[in-house]
Design a protein around this motif. Structure first.
Motif, short mmCIF file in Angstrom:
data_model
loop_
_atom_site.label_atom_id
_atom_site.label_comp_id
_atom_site.label_asym_id
_atom_site.label_seq_id
_atom_site.Cartn_x
_atom_site.Cartn_y
_atom_site.Cartn_z
N ARG A 77 44.03 2.61 26.51
CA ARG A 77 44.94 1.62 26.12
C ARG A 77 45.31 0.49 25.43
O ARG A 77 45.39 0.97 24.10
N ALA A 78 44.67 0.03 25.98
CA ALA A 78 44.27 -1.45 25.40
C ALA A 78 43.72 -1.48 23.78
O ALA A 78 43.87 -2.21 23.01
N LEU A 79 42.70 -0.54 24.32
CA LEU A 79 41.86 -0.07 22.99
C LEU A 79 42.26 0.56 21.51
O LEU A 79 41.64 0.50 20.86
N GLY A 80 43.54 1.45 21.84
CA GLY A 80 43.62 2.49 20.90
C GLY A 80 43.40 3.71 21.61
O GLY A 80 43.25 4.24 20.02
N LEU A 81 42.69 4.12 22.36
CA LEU A 81 42.12 5.32 22.41
C LEU A 81 43.31 6.22 23.22
O LEU A 81 42.85 7.40 22.50
N MET A 82 44.40 6.03 23.79
CA MET A 82 46.10 6.17 23.92
C MET A 82 46.79 5.35 23.70
O MET A 82 46.64 4.07 23.84
N GLU A 83 47.94 6.76 23.40
CA GLU A 83 49.14 5.64 23.55
C GLU A 83 49.77 4.96 24.60
O GLU A 83 49.22 5.26 26.09
N ASN A 84 49.89 3.34 24.78
CA ASN A 84 50.17 3.01 26.11
C ASN A 84 52.06 3.54 26.74
O ASN A 84 52.78 4.11 25.84
N GLY A 117 46.73 -1.78 17.98
CA GLY A 117 47.61 -1.40 17.13
C GLY A 117 47.40 0.24 16.63
O GLY A 117 47.77 0.47 15.95
N HIS A 118 45.99 0.15 16.27
CA HIS A 118 45.39 1.29 15.88
C HIS A 118 45.96 3.27 16.94
O HIS A 118 45.51 2.39 18.07
N SER A 119 44.58 3.76 16.03
CA SER A 119 44.41 4.92 17.35
C SER A 119 42.90 4.81 16.09
O SER A 119 43.09 5.08 15.35
N VAL A 120 41.71 5.72 17.18
CA VAL A 120 41.28 5.21 17.83
C VAL A 120 40.57 6.54 17.77
O VAL A 120 40.46 7.13 19.45
N TYR A 121 38.52 6.90 17.55
CA TYR A 121 37.96 8.39 18.37
C TYR A 121 37.71 7.59 19.41
O TYR A 121 37.31 8.56 20.38
N GLY A 122 36.82 6.93 19.05
CA GLY A 122 36.39 6.43 19.96
C GLY A 122 35.58 4.66 20.14
O GLY A 122 36.20 3.86 19.09
N ILE A 123 34.60 4.42 20.76
CA ILE A 123 34.24 2.83 21.19
C ILE A 123 32.68 2.90 20.86
O ILE A 123 32.08 3.31 21.61
N GLU A 124 31.93 1.72 19.81
CA GLU A 124 31.39 1.74 20.46
C GLU A 124 30.66 0.52 20.62
O GLU A 124 31.09 -0.54 20.33
N ILE A 125 29.91 0.38 22.46
CA ILE A 125 29.28 -0.98 23.30
C ILE A 125 27.75 -0.91 23.05
O ILE A 125 27.47 -0.39 23.53
N ARG A 126 27.53 -1.84 22.12
CA ARG A 126 25.40 -2.14 22.33
C ARG A 126 25.27 -3.33 21.93
O ARG A 126 26.06 -4.15 22.00
N PRO A 127 24.57 -3.92 22.41
CA PRO A 127 23.66 -5.00 22.56
C PRO A 127 23.86 -5.69 21.13
O PRO A 127 23.23 -4.74 20.17
N LEU A 128 24.22 -6.78 20.98
CA LEU A 128 24.40 -7.30 19.70
C LEU A 128 23.04 -6.97 18.99
O LEU A 128 23.01 -7.10 17.38
N GLU A 129 21.81 -7.97 19.02
CA GLU A 129 20.61 -7.16 18.77
C GLU A 129 20.58 -5.75 17.92
O GLU A 129 19.65 -5.56 17.41
N ASP A 130 21.13 -4.91 18.69
CA ASP A 130 20.76 -3.76 18.20
C ASP A 130 21.46 -3.14 17.09
O ASP A 130 21.12 -2.21 16.16
N TYR A 131 22.67 -4.13 16.61
CA TYR A 131 23.57 -4.07 15.40
C TYR A 131 22.54 -4.78 14.31
O TYR A 131 22.08 -5.40 14.12
N ARG A 132 21.63 -3.07 13.60
CA ARG A 132 21.10 -3.50 12.09
C ARG A 132 21.42 -3.00 10.66
O ARG A 132 21.96 -3.73 9.55
#
Length: 272
Positions: A77-84, A117-132
């Motif tokens: 709910r907090a991240l916008g994957l479902m409504e509160n 406040g958005h509606s999203v499908y998913g979330i990506e969680i990675r070590p910062l060093e992996d973002y290239r």
């Protein structure tokens, strides 16, 4: 350093300037199924708490989650994957749990929670060093109070005080370190919460810091500029060693035996 910086460069500088025991974690919102499928992060079989996934990323493991993977619906709910839902909005959920004195207090805290406040499908969680190939939306540090102090000092160097720190020791990683930071575009600190300390097994001497990625260049700039006035000799030496290891420099010499409080404090003997 106050110019734009990519995630890889940001990660290098954070590792040089802070004594991190865990990896910095990048969070990116995946707005539709196409974004989700394009993400190179590993899919999750089954469910996992969001904060446990952040813990895994702090240990080097990338993951992406959709609603079906969320073991904690409060985080969804907090991240916008479902409504509160009304049970949460009314304060009844946490009042019934006994974490607040009555439903009035619980309702007030619920109203102050800042969910995406958005509606999203998913979330990506990675070590910062992996973002290239792209940058994350949020950087999360679960770290020592000392490192959190340095982040605050870095922000203060050119931006002034953090005036809107928001915490209740509840929904720490999902709300205090992610959704609030994203929605308000502000750095926030979190003492973490009992739930995440249980399921993600953070140490008692760790706390959380959420940083909008677009501000990470300013934070790194402030960390660099305050090395001489803020750091003690042992930390300056460690920074110097890591600079040499990574082939980087600050643009100025590190000064030992000197910082802002040198000579400021008067000993009791000197007063006699």
């Amino acid at each position: 350093m106050k110019t734009r910086i990519n995630a890889g460069e940001a990660n290098d500088w954070l590792e040089i300037l802070l004594d991190l025991k865990r990896k910095a974690v990048g969070i990116r919102f995946l707005f539709d199924k196409s974004d989700y499928e394009k993400s190179a992060a590993a899919e999750r079989n089954g469910t996992v708490p969001y904060c446990t996934a952040v813990r895994s990323a702090s240990e080097g493991k990338s993951i992406k989650l959709h609603l079906g993977n969320f073991a904690c619906l409060a985080a969804a709910r907090a991240l916008g994957l479902m409504e509160n839902d009304e049970n949460s909005r009314s304060g009844k959920r946490h009042s019934d749990m006994g974490v607040y004195e009555n439903v009035l207090v619980s309702r007030n805290i619920a109203k102050d929670m800042v969910y995406c406040g958005h509606s999203v499908y998913g979330i990506e969680i990675r070590p910062l060093e992996d973002y290239r190939e792209y940058n994350p939306d949020i950087v999360i540090l679960v770290t020592s109070p000392y490192n959190a102090m340095r982040v605050v000092q870095a922000h203060a160097y050119s931006k002034g005080q953090l005036k809107n720190i928001k915490m209740a020791g509840m929904q720490a990683i999902c709300q205090e370190c992610t959704s609030y930071v994203y929605e308000r575009n502000e750095i926030n600190l979190s003492m973490l919460c009992s739930g995440t300390r249980c399921v993600a097994q953070w140490s008692k001497d760790e706390l959380g810091a959420g940083i909008p990625f677009q501000q990470i260049g300013d934070v790194i700039y402030g960390l660099i500029q305050t090395v001489n006035p803020m750091e003690n000799n042992s930390d300056k030496k460690l920074i110097q060693e890591k600079l040499e290891l990574k082939g980087k420099d600050l643009g100025f010499e590190i000064e030992y035996n000197k910082n802002y409080y040198t000579g400021v404090f008067v000993s009791s003997n000197s007063k006699k």
